[in-house]
Design an enzyme around this catalytic site. Structure first.
Site, PDB file in Angstrom:
ATOM      1  N   GLY A 106      46.435  50.307  45.332  1.00  0.00           N
ATOM      2  CA  GLY A 106      47.666  51.045  45.527  1.00  0.00           C
ATOM      3  C   GLY A 106      47.949  51.485  46.951  1.00  0.00           C
ATOM      4  O   GLY A 106      48.914  52.210  47.185  1.00  0.00           O
TER       5      GLY A 106
ATOM      6  N   HIS B 103      39.884  47.366  41.070  1.00  0.00           N
ATOM      7  CA  HIS B 103      40.324  45.966  41.087  1.00  0.00           C
ATOM      8  C   HIS B 103      41.663  45.794  40.370  1.00  0.00           C
ATOM      9  O   HIS B 103      41.789  45.001  39.438  1.00  0.00           O
ATOM     10  CB  HIS B 103      39.254  45.062  40.462  1.00  0.00           C
ATOM     11  CG  HIS B 103      39.355  43.631  40.913  1.00  0.00           C
ATOM     12  ND1 HIS B 103      38.402  43.039  41.685  1.00  0.00           N
ATOM     13  CD2 HIS B 103      40.304  42.691  40.703  1.00  0.00           C
ATOM     14  CE1 HIS B 103      38.744  41.783  41.926  1.00  0.00           C
ATOM     15  NE2 HIS B 103      39.907  41.558  41.342  1.00  0.00           N
TER      16      HIS B 103
ATOM     17  N   ARG C 177      41.522  46.676  36.282  1.00  0.00           N
ATOM     18  CA  ARG C 177      40.805  45.896  35.268  1.00  0.00           C
ATOM     19  C   ARG C 177      40.308  46.786  34.137  1.00  0.00           C
ATOM     20  O   ARG C 177      40.241  46.358  32.989  1.00  0.00           O
ATOM     21  CB  ARG C 177      39.609  45.153  35.897  1.00  0.00           C
ATOM     22  CG  ARG C 177      39.990  44.096  36.912  1.00  0.00           C
ATOM     23  CD  ARG C 177      38.844  43.110  37.168  1.00  0.00           C
ATOM     24  NE  ARG C 177      38.726  42.160  36.073  1.00  0.00           N
ATOM     25  CZ  ARG C 177      37.660  42.023  35.298  1.00  0.00           C
ATOM     26  NH1 ARG C 177      36.607  42.801  35.477  1.00  0.00           N
ATOM     27  NH2 ARG C 177      37.625  41.127  34.339  1.00  0.00           N
TER      28      ARG C 177
ATOM     29  N   ASP D 282      40.454  50.867  48.138  1.00  0.00           N
ATOM     30  CA  ASP D 282      41.652  50.075  47.892  1.00  0.00           C
ATOM     31  C   ASP D 282      42.265  50.491  46.557  1.00  0.00           C
ATOM     32  O   ASP D 282      41.850  51.481  45.965  1.00  0.00           O
ATOM     33  CB  ASP D 282      41.395  48.570  48.014  1.00  0.00           C
ATOM     34  CG  ASP D 282      40.652  47.968  46.833  1.00  0.00           C
ATOM     35  OD1 ASP D 282      40.399  48.665  45.835  1.00  0.00           O
ATOM     36  OD2 ASP D 282      40.320  46.769  46.901  1.00  0.00           O
TER      37      ASP D 282
ATOM     38  N   ARG E  95      48.053  44.227  47.068  1.00  0.00           N
ATOM     39  CA  ARG E  95      49.244  43.518  46.622  1.00  0.00           C
ATOM     40  C   ARG E  95      50.494  43.978  47.358  1.00  0.00           C
ATOM     41  O   ARG E  95      51.505  43.277  47.374  1.00  0.00           O
ATOM     42  CB  ARG E  95      49.397  43.678  45.110  1.00  0.00           C
ATOM     43  CG  ARG E  95      48.292  42.949  44.359  1.00  0.00           C
ATOM     44  CD  ARG E  95      48.223  43.334  42.890  1.00  0.00           C
ATOM     45  NE  ARG E  95      46.999  42.825  42.309  1.00  0.00           N
ATOM     46  CZ  ARG E  95      46.924  41.750  41.528  1.00  0.00           C
ATOM     47  NH1 ARG E  95      48.017  41.072  41.230  1.00  0.00           N
ATOM     48  NH2 ARG E  95      45.769  41.349  41.047  1.00  0.00           N
TER      49      ARG E  95
ATOM     50  N   SER F 102      37.053  51.036  44.214  1.00  0.00           N
ATOM     51  CA  SER F 102      38.146  50.223  43.689  1.00  0.00           C
ATOM     52  C   SER F 102      38.027  50.039  42.190  1.00  0.00           C
ATOM     53  O   SER F 102      36.915  49.978  41.650  1.00  0.00           O
ATOM     54  CB  SER F 102      38.112  48.843  44.370  1.00  0.00           C
ATOM     55  OG  SER F 102      39.015  47.941  43.779  1.00  0.00           O
TER      56      SER F 102
ATOM     57  N   LYS G 288      31.724  45.755  46.372  1.00  0.00           N
ATOM     58  CA  LYS G 288      33.109  46.035  45.996  1.00  0.00           C
ATOM     59  C   LYS G 288      33.190  46.347  44.510  1.00  0.00           C
ATOM     60  O   LYS G 288      32.606  45.639  43.690  1.00  0.00           O
ATOM     61  CB  LYS G 288      33.989  44.823  46.319  1.00  0.00           C
ATOM     62  CG  LYS G 288      35.456  45.005  45.973  1.00  0.00           C
ATOM     63  CD  LYS G 288      36.267  43.778  46.346  1.00  0.00           C
ATOM     64  CE  LYS G 288      37.740  43.971  46.030  1.00  0.00           C
ATOM     65  NZ  LYS G 288      37.976  44.038  44.562  1.00  0.00           N
TER      66      LYS G 288
END
Length: 302
Positions: free
Chosen positions: A228, A195, A198, A226, A250, A193, A171
């Site tokens: 959004g 994350h 970050r 992933d 999220r 991703s 990931k």
């Protein structure tokens, strides 16, 4: 404040995704099937849960948020992911019945890395993996909830792959170079991703996805995206640009916090319904049929 807003990878990602438009093709189309085969298993849709960590009980309910969304994943027949946690919590996740991939942090204590991976395999995990985008932090190596992280080499990743019979996931891939290295060490899947931003100015996952897909052609490595992902249209765009699946993140939290298992199930079923609708409206019968022929965005096709 203006600098932070401009450099926020989440804002950049959202703008990029929203700029990818979809052309309609209705004649001779049919109601689409969202089911997928993924690493030898059948799932109801190419929508997966995020690898959340440290979710406590919401609204005084009996189960933690981690368990609640895992129960939902089991009932929905989708692949489940969890992140940083101790072994006793992972055992509770397994008891929900969800087919789950455990993503382990790159701890400086390598013995802990290996112990958590072995525990996951022994407990019945679907797969194991590592969260490489938490290696570094603002002061050097990252510290997560008091735990020091460590640099991870290709040889270390290969040793994790060779230590298990389970599919290994990496990931935090956001470049062709890392994707190719993951394939070389034997990873079965990568998660493209940043994350949740970050890295300042991080490239949107969907922007780099076509290059990664091309670089991994013939390797058999599965690609999950992933960051959004909040709707069926988002999932569709990810699949069209080369992903095998996409993970909500999220965007799922408000439903989880408010209504627990039922909230997550309603939210993800809504994502599935929109994905089916968009596939049907663009002439694609199955997920594997989806390609970029109905996307309209010069940046996406560059």
């Amino acid at each position: 404040m203006e600098y932070n807003r401009i450099s926020d990878a989440n804002v950049i990602t959202a703008r990029y995704m929203d700029g990818i438009l979809i052309r309609q093709r209705l004649i001779d189309s049919v109601v689409a099937d969202t089911g997928i085969d993924f690493l030898g298993a059948k799932f109801a849709m190419p929508v997966m849960t995020p690898a959340f960590s440290h979710l406590d009980r919401f609204a005084g309910r009996e189960l933690t948020g981690l368990e609640e969304y895992s129960v939902a994943a089991a009932q929905l027949n989708i692949l489940n992911f969890v992140g940083m946690m101790e072994n006793d919590m992972f055992a509770r996740i397994v008891r929900t019945g969800a087919r789950t991939v455990r993503i382990v942090k790159p701890y400086a204590d390598n013995g802990k890395v290996r112990d958590q991976m072995k525990f996951a395999e022994d407990a019945g995990a679907f797969g194991i993996g590592m969260d490489i985008d938490h290696i570094f932090g603002p002061e050097g190596l990252d510290v997560v909830v008091g735990e020091q992280m460590a640099v991870q080499t290709s040889d270390m990743l290969r040793s994790y792959v060779e230590s298990t019979s389970l599919p290994f996931f990496v990931k935090g891939v956001l470049s062709v170079e890392d994707a190719v290295k993951c394939a070389a060490v034997g990873a079965k899947a990568i998660i493209v991703s940043h994350h949740h931003g970050r890295l300042p100015y991080a490239v949107p996952p969907l922007m780099v996805l076509p290059e990664i897909k091309a670089a991994l052609k013939g390797t058999g490595v599965k690609i999950i995206v992933d960051c959004g992902i909040a709707s069926g249209a988002d999932v569709y765009k990810a699949i069209a640009l080369g992903a095998d699946a996409a993970a909500v993140g999220r965007s799922m939290l408000p439903a989880l916090e408010k209504d627990g298992v039922d909230g997550v199930m309603k939210f993800i079923r809504g994502v599935q319904s929109e994905l089916r609708f968009v596939m049907s409206c663009t002439g694609f019968r199955t997920v594997t049929d989806v390609d970029d022929s109905c996307l309209q965005c010069p940046r996406a096709m560059a």
